[in-house]
Write an enzyme that holds these catalytic residues in place. Sequence first.
Site, mmCIF file in Angstrom:
data_model
loop_
_atom_site.group_PDB
_atom_site.id
_atom_site.type_symbol
_atom_site.label_atom_id
_atom_site.label_comp_id
_atom_site.label_asym_id
_atom_site.label_seq_id
_atom_site.Cartn_x
_atom_site.Cartn_y
_atom_site.Cartn_z
ATOM 1 N N HIS A 87 0.825 -1.206 0.000
ATOM 2 C CA HIS A 87 0.000 0.000 0.000
ATOM 3 C C HIS A 87 0.865 1.264 0.000
ATOM 4 O O HIS A 87 0.375 2.350 -0.286
ATOM 5 C CB HIS A 87 -0.919 0.015 1.231
ATOM 6 C CG HIS A 87 -1.924 -1.102 1.228
ATOM 7 N ND1 HIS A 87 -1.718 -2.261 1.920
ATOM 8 C CD2 HIS A 87 -3.104 -1.236 0.590
ATOM 9 C CE1 HIS A 87 -2.750 -3.068 1.737
ATOM 10 N NE2 HIS A 87 -3.601 -2.463 0.935
ATOM 11 N N ASP A 108 -5.069 -5.305 -8.911
ATOM 12 C CA ASP A 108 -5.101 -4.803 -7.543
ATOM 13 C C ASP A 108 -5.404 -3.316 -7.654
ATOM 14 O O ASP A 108 -5.493 -2.762 -8.753
ATOM 15 C CB ASP A 108 -3.766 -5.055 -6.843
ATOM 16 C CG ASP A 108 -3.920 -5.143 -5.324
ATOM 17 O OD1 ASP A 108 -4.914 -4.614 -4.797
ATOM 18 O OD2 ASP A 108 -3.039 -5.742 -4.685
#
Length: 983
Positions: free
Chosen positions: A236, A310
């Site tokens: 992230h 993703d």
Amino acid sequence: MVFLFMIIKKIPMKLIFCLIFILSFSISTLGQHSEHPLAHQDIQAQRQWVDSLYNSMTLEERIGQLFMVQVFSNQDLKTKQKIVKLIKEYHIGGLIYSKGGPVRQAKLNNELQAASKIPLLIGMDAEWGLSMRLDSTFAYPWNMTLGAIKDPKLIERTGYQIGLHCKRLGVHFNFAPVVDINTNPNNPIIGNRSFGEDRKNVTEKALAFMKGMQNAGVLANAKHFPGHGDTDADSHKTLPTVNFDEKRIDSIELYPYKRLIKEGLSSVMVAHLNVPSLESRSNRPSSLSKNIVTNILKERLGFEGLIFTDALDMKGASNFSEPGAIDLAAFEAGNDVMLMSEDVPQGIMHIKKAYEEGDISEERLAHSVKKILMAKYKVGLHDYSPIGIYGINNDIHTLTDDLLYEELMENAITVVKNQKEILPIRHLETKNIAYVSMGDDDSSAFFDELKKYTKVHKIKADKLDELLAKLNNYNTVIVGLHKSNANPWKSYKFTDKELVWLYEIARTNTVILDVFARPYALNDLKTTTNIEAVVVSYQNSKVSQQKSAQLLFGAIPAQGVLPVSAGEFKVGEGISYNAIKNLSYGLPESVGMSSEKLKRLDSVANYAINEKMTPGIQLLVARKGKVIYNKNFGKHTYEGDERVKFQDLYDVASLTKILATLPLLMELEEKGIVSLDTKLSEILPEYKGSNKANITLKRMLSHYARLKPWVPFYKATLDSISLKPDPKYYRRKYSPKYSIKVAEQMYLRHDYPDTIQQIIKESDLLKTLRYRYSDLPYYILKKFIEKHYDKPLDELVQQHFYQSLGANYTTYNPSKLFSNTQIVPTEIDDYYRYQTVHGYVHDMGAAMQNGVGGHAGIFSNANDVAKIMQMFLQKGYYGGKRYFKTETIDKFNTCYFCSKDNRRGIGFDKPQLEDEGPTCGCVSMTSFGHSGFTGTYAWADPEEEIVYVFLANRTYPKAGINKLLRENIRTEIQRLIYEAIEE
């Protein structure tokens, strides 16, 4: 045929392979074979719907289907308006929900679906249930916990339940299961989200989860392709690198995908990863790599389901400073759905431009869009209807979920070290146990559960030397590491201070270490040499804590295995042991009873209290060795504020007969010291020549011996005029002559128990031989048992039974051990002691024996009484120890005089022979139990495997009229218990 063969022979092989690929691609796109993972049962109707809808769509609508946008149901109006704009103007194909609440999400989802011309495909990241993204109190165990479970059917049921929850909330895709092989303990983003490090175990669990969820009608998503398990960077925040060669990745990371794809996996999420061996371009995320997405996933592995990127807004991808360019790159790589694009309009513009310039073919666009439409048909969006709002919170957290959660934790908890078989904890009479809590989270559920099995003290100190000094008084120390259960990314490690303290505790004590965190916490331990037992409980939820305590004491078996290597322990290790028949604790449905029907017990108990039949009640029900109902009602007194608690002690009155005297006598009978045919004159020579000399134990304990029911011994010690205690017999202060403490500042003459025995011996017999309940046999047996052992009854019953049973709240004279705030008062006495009887036995005859009677005097709580009754129910076996032979229990649990209209067994009460009696009339004839004057009742039924305990102080403030008995409260509750059986 020869001519055809010659033509084919002249066609280049590359062209043949190309034609085969195009043919198979075309068939899969149209959904024309049942093996396609997105095919509906009615494949013809699905194909017609997909083709018709696709043909009616504009280019912009088709491209819009490729985008799935993140939505928060708790977001502000302005943000919601932006989402509506994306739906209406850019025709996005789906939404992925995060954060908010179930009802808010359902309402918003209905609103957004209504705004869309084509129904939206809804996804969620609900790996272990909806609570991951919603404000919910319930979550299923993390994958790491599930990885410790041997039985894949439990994982399949988990996937199914999560699927049902998603479906109820209008979610069509769950971005689960994670199939990453977590071979890196320092992985900051996977960790608990992985089923473990063994590729076969991960595959088995992931496959079971996938099947369960897809059987519920929700499409699964395996992630993160090609494998996110061995990274130590947070995807992230950056672009992690996986530095393995292609051979290693194929054999480990891709292993689960190969199996799941063959079994009908619906979709795959491609990871935000840099994999140099599979993608030569520097810092090129997997989701943007054509080699990874198309060449490997689609062609080599033959995956035909939906492919998601993703989140495209994650950091680390290079060369995409222009908004929307990354979306085009992802589509060109072979993805079908662009997840969480930073700029949807720009992404659509880039793809449209590439299409118009011929860089993207119509076939390529149709390939992805038609797959998306196939998925929409498969999940029912061709016949869309809004989500029903009513009852949604109850529907996504059901009793079935709670039952399954308990079963999962029971199967997961893992014993990895068990030196000298210290577990399960047995021989409680030799154990002095301390509990030390470490970590930064709550440990109360664990400690409370430990205390149900034996006496456990929680030890705390500010300094190590102070703690060690306190622990000198204990021979067993349980250390619990309790780390936050809020989410799987929370810290799981020991602090340096905790490690130092643990080593020092273990150096001088026998230690059981229980880790309520991911197993990687064991990596912090340099050695476990001085730690006798190590248990991994994985999570610090209330249920995990309770089940772990039950496992330590052998109430449930040890079954789990390590899903990863941790410290000195290797993946797959786990020491199993069987349960040793201690009571466990759980939900009624786990033993075939109805939680809903058992709620009726609450109503009856509350009615009894409201009608002032008793100030308070402890009520317990166990079935098949599991306590499934254990509640407290009311207060100690009507006028007080002390509410009834689980650890409170009640005067159980005549339950003493079967909880104390009878087991000691059974022991003597089993040893051959006495038999049921032994006569009184044989065990107590002073009865020779008396009218009771030939009374046998069988007749005496069956209440069939013409003995008087009761003798009011205390009345002879009162002044005949004032009816107050006569100074001849009593003093306000203790002295050797006046040593029997009957109540506060009230001491009876020390020789009066001998007088009681003499009165009994000389008492007349009843004229008629018939069933007549009597306390007198237990006065007589008390004298015999104490004489035989040359020890007092209260010491004997502790040494022979209560200590090893862990019945630490069961005792005579409770004020010596417990505060009066923990002891329930029994009466405001205005006829003998002239004070509130509190902490002293209510029965006058027992009080005159220094509180220790064979017929009365025991104080206990419902949990302890249940242990003893369960031991009887299990034919003399409990907690790994055999107290009696099966035949001994059967011998005493027999009605020998039923033909004489006497229902009693030997000591035990039995069900009525006709209409009136001590039970609801709905129990088996093999059942047994007893009741007590203070309102207590205990009953066991071997055929239904039920133990029922009712403790009350109905005698407070006055014994008076027994409304509890008159209105059949105890037996009405018993009837309702049997009505709650659903097997």
